[in-house]
Design an enzyme around this catalytic site. Structure first.
Site, short mmCIF file in Angstrom:
data_model
loop_
_atom_site.label_atom_id
_atom_site.label_comp_id
_atom_site.label_asym_id
_atom_site.label_seq_id
_atom_site.Cartn_x
_atom_site.Cartn_y
_atom_site.Cartn_z
N HIS A 128 46.40 43.61 39.46
CA HIS A 128 44.99 43.84 39.82
C HIS A 128 44.66 45.32 40.05
CE1 HIS A 128 44.31 39.59 40.15
NE2 HIS A 128 45.13 39.43 41.17
N ASP A 163 50.42 34.62 36.01
CA ASP A 163 49.95 34.53 37.40
C ASP A 163 48.66 33.70 37.39
OD1 ASP A 163 50.30 36.53 40.10
OD2 ASP A 163 48.31 35.64 39.83
N HIS A 165 46.01 34.14 38.89
CA HIS A 165 44.81 34.98 38.91
C HIS A 165 44.73 35.81 37.63
CE1 HIS A 165 45.93 34.28 43.19
NE2 HIS A 165 44.62 34.11 43.31
N ASP A 252 52.14 31.61 41.48
CA ASP A 252 51.07 30.98 42.27
C ASP A 252 50.29 29.90 41.54
OD1 ASP A 252 50.12 33.04 40.71
OD2 ASP A 252 49.16 34.15 42.33
ZN LIG Z 1 48.07 35.73 41.70
#
Ligand SMILES: [Zn+2]
Length: 377
Positions: A128, A163, A165, A252
């Site tokens: 990120h 991931d 996200h 995750d």
């Molecule tokens: Zn994540």
């Protein structure tokens, strides 16, 4: 042979006791290997300097992050995403982040030197982090630094982000770059941070149709996920044929993760890791560098990343976890830990709307390929 990268300094990337991005997750993996009697011979990275980060981050951003890491204050923290709940200011964090960047960069070097075909970086995955913004627990983008090093040496690189996200930082940094293909599979931004990763975010200029996003419906389970991953990698890597593949292996998307809603099991992760390695063998000269990433059910994350280790070193997986390890971490975390490597009998199988979710995901893949493929051929 698989190269293993690790430095004890990784454990100093600690954003506080209550923060989900805990170094405990790495410690648990190293400790589990130790309890199995495995002491991997590790490649030890050097710390990267703030100047080395300027190929990815703006100098002023680096300056401010370094000040924060030294425990100094600055009026520009807010502007650069620092001092928030996600990215609190902690002493030592900037230097620890630079050690982790050094590790992922070392992974790129080891592949370039042909020392290994497979490399596991036991940390990192700060997907990120943006050019000039700390975000989603990430300060410096280790993945982008490693990718850039490869492209500067003439390689084309595919980046795969599993991931849960969206891998927004890496995507944005290489959005107009034709030497980098990014592929992110994540829970839809409609429901989850960072709210991006739509199929129409497909690159710009020279990078057009080389940035691929597959937003999954919440409660997507393994069968649907793996079918789509397989088809996407087959199409994208079959076309792009990168010199190497870099994988952000966040854990995750596991069903027990407290921050997200996908339903992967450890059995699914085993299939995913094996499928990714097989695709790297088929389409990326066998070269693949894995990093860690998100993963907030600590006990599931430790099992998933250890699984990745055992798959990469071609070692048999002992199903029963060591008693001493279970006892130690149950005490430290105050939670019950599964006694076996794999999830015992996952009970989520009776999910409502299962076929509706599967059809939605399939439709999303079709629409994504309809957007990008006309530019490939
Ligand atoms: Zn994540």
């Amino acid at each position: 042979m698989c190269g293993i990268i690790y430095h004890p300094k990784y454990l100093e990337y600690d954003l506080g006791d209550q923060h989900p991005f805990s170094p405990v997750r790495i410690e648990m993996v190293m400790d589990l290997l130790h309890e199995f009697g495995i002491e991997p011979e590790v490649e030890t990275p050097e710390v990267v300097t703030p100047q080395q980060l300027e190929v990815i981050h703006e100098p002023e951003y680096i300056e401010v992050v370094e000040k924060a890491g030294r425990g100094e204050t600055d009026t520009r923290f807010e502007k650069y995403g620092l001092g928030t709940a996600d990215n609190p200011v902690k002493k030592g964090m900037a230097e620890a982040a630079r050690y982790i960047c050094g590790g992922t960069l070392l992974g790129a070097r080891l592949l370039l030197e042909n020392k290994y075909k497979k490399v596991l970086q036991m940390g990192g995955g700060f997907h990120h982090a943006q050019r000039n913004l700390a975000s989603g627990f990430c300060l410096y983008n280790d993945l982008a630094l490693a990718i850039k090093h490869m492209t500067e040496n003439g390689w084309h690189v595919a980046y795969l982000d599993i991931d849960v996200h969206h891998g927004d930082g890496v995507q944005n940094i290489f959005y107009e770059d034709d030497k980098v293909m990014t592929l992110s599979l994540h829970e839809s931004g409609e429901y989850l941070f960072p709210g991006t990763g739509w199929i129409y975010e497909s690159g710009k200029g020279m990078g057009k149709s080389l940035k691929l996003n597959l937003p999954f419906e919440p409660f997507t389970e393994g069968e649907s996920y793996i079918g789509i991953l397989d088809e996407l990698l087959e199409s994208a890597l079959g076309y792009y044929r990168p010199d190497a593949l870099i994988v952000q292996a966040g854990a995750d998307a596991h069903f027990s993760d407290p921050l997200a809603d996908l339903l992967l099991t450890t059995q699914d992760y085993e299939r995913i890791f094996k499928a990714v390695i097989q695709k790297a063998d088929a389409y990326a000269n066998g070269r693949v560098l894995f990093t860690f990433g998100g993963g907030y059910s600590f006990e599931a994350t430790a099992r998933i990343w250890s699984l990745l280790f055992f798959i990469l070193v071609n070692s048999n997986i002992e199903e029963k976890l060591p008693e001493t390890w279970l006892k130690k971490w149950e005490e430290r975390l105050g939670v019950k830990i599964k006694e076996t490597f794999h999830d015992p009998n996952p009970s989520y199988k009776q999910i409502p709307r299962k076929s509706e979710i599967e059809n939605h995901n399939k439709d999303m893949l079709r629409r994504l390929l309809d957007i990008v493929m006309p530019d490939w051929f």
